[in-house]
Structure formats: structure tokens, C-alpha cells
Design an enzyme around this catalytic site. Structure first.
Site, PDB file in Angstrom:
ATOM      1  N   ARG A 166      44.882  44.224  42.001  1.00  0.00           N
ATOM      2  CA  ARG A 166      46.077  43.390  42.233  1.00  0.00           C
ATOM      3  C   ARG A 166      46.822  43.715  43.527  1.00  0.00           C
ATOM      4  O   ARG A 166      47.185  42.809  44.264  1.00  0.00           O
ATOM      5  CB  ARG A 166      47.018  43.454  41.021  1.00  0.00           C
ATOM      6  CG  ARG A 166      46.371  42.997  39.708  1.00  0.00           C
ATOM      7  CD  ARG A 166      47.383  42.740  38.602  1.00  0.00           C
ATOM      8  NE  ARG A 166      48.145  41.548  38.856  1.00  0.00           N
ATOM      9  CZ  ARG A 166      49.371  41.533  39.322  1.00  0.00           C
ATOM     10  NH1 ARG A 166      50.004  42.667  39.559  1.00  0.00           N
ATOM     11  NH2 ARG A 166      49.978  40.397  39.552  1.00  0.00           N
ATOM     12  N   GLU A 179      49.585  29.914  25.667  1.00  0.00           N
ATOM     13  CA  GLU A 179      48.462  30.757  26.114  1.00  0.00           C
ATOM     14  C   GLU A 179      48.971  31.946  26.927  1.00  0.00           C
ATOM     15  O   GLU A 179      48.593  32.128  28.080  1.00  0.00           O
ATOM     16  CB  GLU A 179      47.522  29.923  26.994  1.00  0.00           C
ATOM     17  CG  GLU A 179      46.978  28.669  26.330  1.00  0.00           C
ATOM     18  CD  GLU A 179      46.219  27.768  27.320  1.00  0.00           C
ATOM     19  OE1 GLU A 179      46.185  28.063  28.529  1.00  0.00           O
ATOM     20  OE2 GLU A 179      45.653  26.763  26.857  1.00  0.00           O
ATOM     21  N   PRO A 180      49.835  32.785  26.363  1.00  0.00           N
ATOM     22  CA  PRO A 180      50.377  33.896  27.143  1.00  0.00           C
ATOM     23  C   PRO A 180      49.340  34.997  27.352  1.00  0.00           C
ATOM     24  O   PRO A 180      48.537  35.286  26.455  1.00  0.00           O
ATOM     25  CB  PRO A 180      51.517  34.412  26.260  1.00  0.00           C
ATOM     26  CG  PRO A 180      51.064  34.113  24.870  1.00  0.00           C
ATOM     27  CD  PRO A 180      50.318  32.810  24.960  1.00  0.00           C
ATOM     28  N   TYR A 234      46.829  40.509  45.859  1.00  0.00           N
ATOM     29  CA  TYR A 234      48.069  39.714  45.865  1.00  0.00           C
ATOM     30  C   TYR A 234      49.234  40.471  46.472  1.00  0.00           C
ATOM     31  O   TYR A 234      50.378  40.032  46.339  1.00  0.00           O
ATOM     32  CB  TYR A 234      48.488  39.328  44.442  1.00  0.00           C
ATOM     33  CG  TYR A 234      47.402  38.866  43.531  1.00  0.00           C
ATOM     34  CD1 TYR A 234      46.774  37.641  43.732  1.00  0.00           C
ATOM     35  CD2 TYR A 234      47.007  39.644  42.449  1.00  0.00           C
ATOM     36  CE1 TYR A 234      45.780  37.217  42.875  1.00  0.00           C
ATOM     37  CE2 TYR A 234      46.016  39.221  41.587  1.00  0.00           C
ATOM     38  CZ  TYR A 234      45.405  38.009  41.805  1.00  0.00           C
ATOM     39  OH  TYR A 234      44.435  37.598  40.947  1.00  0.00           O
ATOM     40  N   CYS A 241      35.563  52.330  50.531  1.00  0.00           N
ATOM     41  CA  CYS A 241      35.435  52.231  51.984  1.00  0.00           C
ATOM     42  C   CYS A 241      35.948  50.891  52.500  1.00  0.00           C
ATOM     43  O   CYS A 241      35.174  50.055  52.995  1.00  0.00           O
ATOM     44  CB  CYS A 241      33.984  52.436  52.370  1.00  0.00           C
ATOM     45  SG  CYS A 241      33.414  54.004  51.750  1.00  0.00           S
ATOM     46  N   GLY A 249      51.786  31.827  31.464  1.00  0.00           N
ATOM     47  CA  GLY A 249      52.429  31.929  32.768  1.00  0.00           C
ATOM     48  C   GLY A 249      53.750  32.657  32.824  1.00  0.00           C
ATOM     49  O   GLY A 249      54.265  32.917  33.919  1.00  0.00           O
TER      50      GLY A 249
HETATM   51  N1  LLP Z   1      46.052  29.739  30.467  1.00  0.00           N
HETATM   52  C1  LLP Z   1      45.310  29.407  31.539  1.00  0.00           C
HETATM   53  C2  LLP Z   1      44.591  28.145  31.563  1.00  0.00           C
HETATM   54  C3  LLP Z   1      45.251  30.295  32.638  1.00  0.00           C
HETATM   55  O1  LLP Z   1      44.527  29.969  33.705  1.00  0.00           O
HETATM   56  C4  LLP Z   1      45.966  31.529  32.608  1.00  0.00           C
HETATM   57  C5  LLP Z   1      45.917  32.457  33.728  1.00  0.00           C
HETATM   58  C6  LLP Z   1      46.711  31.817  31.451  1.00  0.00           C
HETATM   59  C7  LLP Z   1      46.741  30.893  30.406  1.00  0.00           C
HETATM   60  C8  LLP Z   1      47.490  33.082  31.290  1.00  0.00           C
HETATM   61  O2  LLP Z   1      48.492  33.218  32.226  1.00  0.00           O
HETATM   62  P1  LLP Z   1      49.551  34.415  32.103  1.00  0.00           P
HETATM   63  O3  LLP Z   1      50.344  34.197  30.855  1.00  0.00           O
HETATM   64  O4  LLP Z   1      48.788  35.685  32.047  1.00  0.00           O
HETATM   65  O5  LLP Z   1      50.345  34.293  33.334  1.00  0.00           O
HETATM   66  N2  LLP Z   1      44.794  37.618  38.279  1.00  0.00           N
HETATM   67  C9  LLP Z   1      46.140  37.172  38.495  1.00  0.00           C
HETATM   68  C10 LLP Z   1      46.567  36.169  37.439  1.00  0.00           C
HETATM   69  C11 LLP Z   1      45.644  34.992  37.305  1.00  0.00           C
HETATM   70  C12 LLP Z   1      46.048  34.063  36.192  1.00  0.00           C
HETATM   71  C13 LLP Z   1      44.980  33.111  35.884  1.00  0.00           C
HETATM   72  N3  LLP Z   1      45.255  32.231  34.781  1.00  0.00           N
HETATM   73  C14 LLP Z   1      47.066  38.357  38.562  1.00  0.00           C
HETATM   74  O6  LLP Z   1      46.597  39.489  38.466  1.00  0.00           O
HETATM   75  O7  LLP Z   1      48.269  38.200  38.777  1.00  0.00           O
END
Ligand code: LLP
Length: 418
Positions: free
Chosen positions: A312, A273-274, A316, A342, A239
């Protein structure tokens, strides 16, 4: 920091001009810097070097097996959310004991696949899922390591579509009901309760929501210890946000320091979990300007990449910097950068001030390494684009551009139409 830079008016990835890749593979294409990816992993992972920990790259953010391999070689594990992601990670050579499996809708066949592979643990998101895992484990004669994914009810203060740690979200088990769930988990055959996990959301640009979540989990961990549970892993999810425009997210070292202030003395291996923070700014989408067009209302730059290639902005409203691949004096324009799809929602940028680019030129849509290619589709029957990895002065096609043949693979006209 990343490795995309102008040199003598040409935009390079490491030591390769992007034009050169465009001439060789055509457009659009995704390009990633090996040096940036490696550095990002080392900085993130190194920030926790004082503690037992495991960095499990979130495969969903960029699932190319070459990228997975790079992180695996650096000692990383993976966070997966499907059988397909497990398949990719195994292909890339992951050690199954470094795999954590998250997601609210794991299917029996996916659970079995993960049990057969011998993954470290399932991050379980509901009581029924726990029963399904126990049943699969019994059927296959395996033991399943589990953590319950706790919904700590904290506000990640990010876009509502990517916030996951509030009570109203579908993710995890309500923290107030979690002790109950742990007690039940312990009674199930073939289940080893080994962890506590959470993930509060994505593109989080402050440390406080992470710290709040950790504090809540610590209370739960205290209770679990009192009740004799032997917890080995504390998974704090992913996150951490990145700079797309003018956000100022904490550096990994700052994020680590904030967490370690509360986690230093805990007797657990920490798991992270990055996704985005490792790959986001290590990649760009390079696309060609097909046409310029003006209406009374607007200036449009029509390019050959669309929302199917990078969704994206449409999904978003997210901002990605746009740079011309050739740098020179230009008049500035305000335009919508749009694709060939389209749909009016098909844009890469809206009302954007940018240098007046000409027909036939290449532009780079920056910070597209996370949730770029991995969210792409074949909508409008557009073959998915090539992916290229640059290392020093060489580049490697790590995914070929799809062909028209690829588009219809697996489709059949029923015999009554023959
Ligand atoms: N762990 C879990 C359980 C998750 O659901 C996610 C992301 C991550 C780790 C990794 O998160 P990060 O470090 O990448 O923020 N499609 C969206 C982002 C969706 C994230 C979903 N889960 C976007 O393009 O912004």
C-alpha cells in the site's frame, strides 16, 4: 477502536504481547485481533438492524479462511470477485445464498463454478458479461440471479486508483444506459433480474458520495418498478473509510443513518460489501529492524518486511502508523522505513518521524488488516509471511509462513535441459 495497546511498555494484541508471537513464529508476521474483528462486524451490521439487510464481507480485503469463518459465524455473507475467492468462502463454510459476485472480468469457468455453488447473485458489469452468464446458465441448466452494477457517475473523493464510480472508470454500466440493459436482461432465458448494485470506491471518508449514489439509484428503481421489474435486492457496495492517520470517516452508525434516511421505505433487502472498515484496523504487520543506516541525505531503518508483504505505501503512497513493540524513552528520528527489496519504491514509510528504533527490535506497522496480506506477493522470491489470529490470551497461526519449497511448487525444468 482496536485491541492493540501498550501495557507496561510492551505492545499487546488483546492479552498477548507481540514479542511473544515474534519469538514463536519469527518475523515478519501479520496479526489480527479476534475481538476487534467481531466488534467491527457487529457494529457495522448492527447499524442496519432496523432494515432487512445482508452484510457481505469483501473477501479481497482479507481472504484468510479463518477471518471469513469468523464473519460467517456472525451471520455475514461474502462479496467475491473470482473463482478463487468463491473457493475460499465455501471452504470457510459460507451459505451460497449469501454470496454476491462482482468484478468486470468473470470467466466462463468461474461463472459455472458460481452457478453450481448456487450463489445469490451476479453483479453484472457489461452487456457481454450478461450474455456470458445467460449462456453458462443455459448450458448447466441453472438459473442465474443478477443485479446490474450501475456506475452512478459520482465522485467518491478518494485516491484515483480506488475510485470506481465515475464514468471514466471501467466499472459498472453507465446509469444512463442502464434501463436499456435491464430491459434486455429480462428477455434472456435462465436469467432472473433480482437486484440493482453499485460500488463507488474505497476509503471514502464522507457520507455524501454514498447518499448521492443512492439517490441516483432510487430514480432508476422507480423506473424499473413502473416497468414491472420485481427487484428484491439493493446492493450499495463497500467503501467506508477508516482512520490511518488523521482521517475522520463517519462511524458506521452515521453512515447507516445517512443511507437509511433515503432507503428506509424501500421494499428491498439492502446488501453491503464492506472490507476495509471491518478488517483494516484489526490487523498489523510486525517486522524486525535489520539495520540502521545513514547517508548524507537520509536516515534509513531497514526492516525484514518489504513491498511484497505490504504494497500500500508503494502503490498508493498510503500512511500506516509505525509503533515500536517495546515502548521506552527514545530520541526521535526522521527516517525512511524500507524493506529488503531491490526497488527504490520499496518502503513502508517515507520521511517519517518515529522513535529511534535499534537493530534487532520489532516494530508494528498498524492498520494493515485490509489489503495487506491479500495483496502480498513472492517478489524477490520472498516466502509470504505467517498470519496469526489472537483471541484473548492465546494466538493461533492461521496461515503458516511459506517455505522455499512453496516458492518453486509447480515449477518445472523442461526435459531438454535435463
Ligand atoms: N465491493 C466491490 C465491488 C469492491 O470493488 C470493493 C473494493 C469492495 C466492495 C470493498 O471496498 P472497501 O469496503 O474495502 O473499501 N487495494 C486498495 C483498495 C482496493 C479496493 C477495491 N475494491 C487499497 O489497499 O486501498
Amino acid at each position: 477502536m482496536n485491541d492493540f495497546r501498550y501495557r507496561n511498555g510492551r505492545l499487546y494484541c488483546e492479552d498477548v504481547p507481540l514479542e511473544k508471537i515474534g519469538s514463536a513464529v519469527g518475523t515478519p508476521f501479520y496479526v489480527y485481533s479476534h475481538a476487534t474483528l467481531k466488534r467491527h462486524f457487529r457494529v457495522f451490521d448492527g447499524a442496519f438492524s432496523g432494515l432487512p439487510h445482508l452484510t457481505c464481507f469483501a473477501v479481497k480485503s482479507n481472504s484468510n479462511i479463518a477471518i471469513l469463518r469468523l464473519f460467517i459465524e456472525e451471520g455475514g455473507g461474502v462479496d467475491i470477485v473470482s473463482g478463487g475467492e468463491l473457493y475460499r468462502a465455501l471452504k470457510a463454510g459460507v451459505d451460497p445464498e449469501k454470496v454476491v459476485y462482482s468484478g468486470v472480468g468473470k470467466k466462463a469457468e468461474e461463472i459455472e463454478f458460481a452457478l453450481e455453488a448456487g450463489i445469490l447473485m451476479f453483479n453484472v458489469e457489461s452487456g457481454q458479461e450478461l450474455d456470458a452468464i445467460a449462456a453458462c446458465a443455459k448450458r448447466t441448466g441453472k438459473r442465474a440471479g443478477v443485479a446490474l452494477r450501475i456506475n452512478p457517475d459520482v465522485d467518491a473523493e478518494t485516491h484515483p486508483h480506488i475510485s470506481t464510480g465515475l464514468k471514466e472508470n471501467k466499472f459498472g454500466i453507465d446509469i444512463e444506459k442502464s434501463l436499456e440493459a435491464y430491459r434486455r436482461a429480462r428477455t434472456l432465458e435462465n436469467i432472473d433480474v433480482i437486484g440493482v448494485s453499485c460500488h463507488i470506491g474505497s476509503q471514502v471518508t464522507k457520507t455524501s458520495p454514498f447518499v448521492d449514489a443512492l439517490k441516483r439509484l432510487k430514480k432508476l428503481l422507480g423506473r424499473l418498478e413502473e416497468e414491472g421489474f420485481v427487484i428484491r435486492y439493493l446492493d450499495l457496495g463497500g467503501g467506508l473509510g477508516i482512520t490511518y492517520k488523521d482521517e475522520t470517516p463517519p462511524e458506521p452508525a452515521e453512515y447507516a443513518a445517512a443511507l437509511m434516511a433515503f432507503a428506509r421505505d424501500l421494499p428491498y433487502t439492502l446488501i453491503f460489501e464492506p472490507g476495509r472498515v471491518l478488517v483494516g484496523n484489526a490487523g498489523a504487520l510486525v517486522t524486525k529492524v535489520l539495520y540502521r543506516k545513514n547517508t548524507d541525505e537520509k536516515d534509513f531503518v531497514i526492516v525484514d518486511a518489504g513491498m511484497n508483504d505490504l504494497i500500500r505505501p508503494s502503490l498508493y503512497d498510503s500512511y500506516h502508523r509505525i509503533l515500536p513493540v517495546a515502548e521506552r524513552e527514545r530520541v526521535e528520528i526522521v527516517a525512511d522505513v524500507v524493506g529488503p527489496i531491490c526497488e527504490s519504491g520499496d518502503y513502508l514509510a517515507k520521511n517519517r518521524k518515529l522513535p529511534g528504533v535499534d537493530q534487532g527490535e520489532l516494530i508494528a506497522v498498524m492498520s494493515a488488516g485490509a489489503y495487506g496480506f491479500s495483496m502480498s506477493s513472492n517478489y524477490n522470491s520472498r516466502p509470504r509471511v505467517a498470519e496469526v489470529l489472537v483471541r484473548d490470551d492465546r494466538f493461533y497461526v492461521i496461515r503458516e509462513r511459506e517455505t522455499y519449497e512453496d516458492l518453486v511448487r509447480g515449477e518445472r525444468i523442461p526435459e531438454f535441459h535435463m
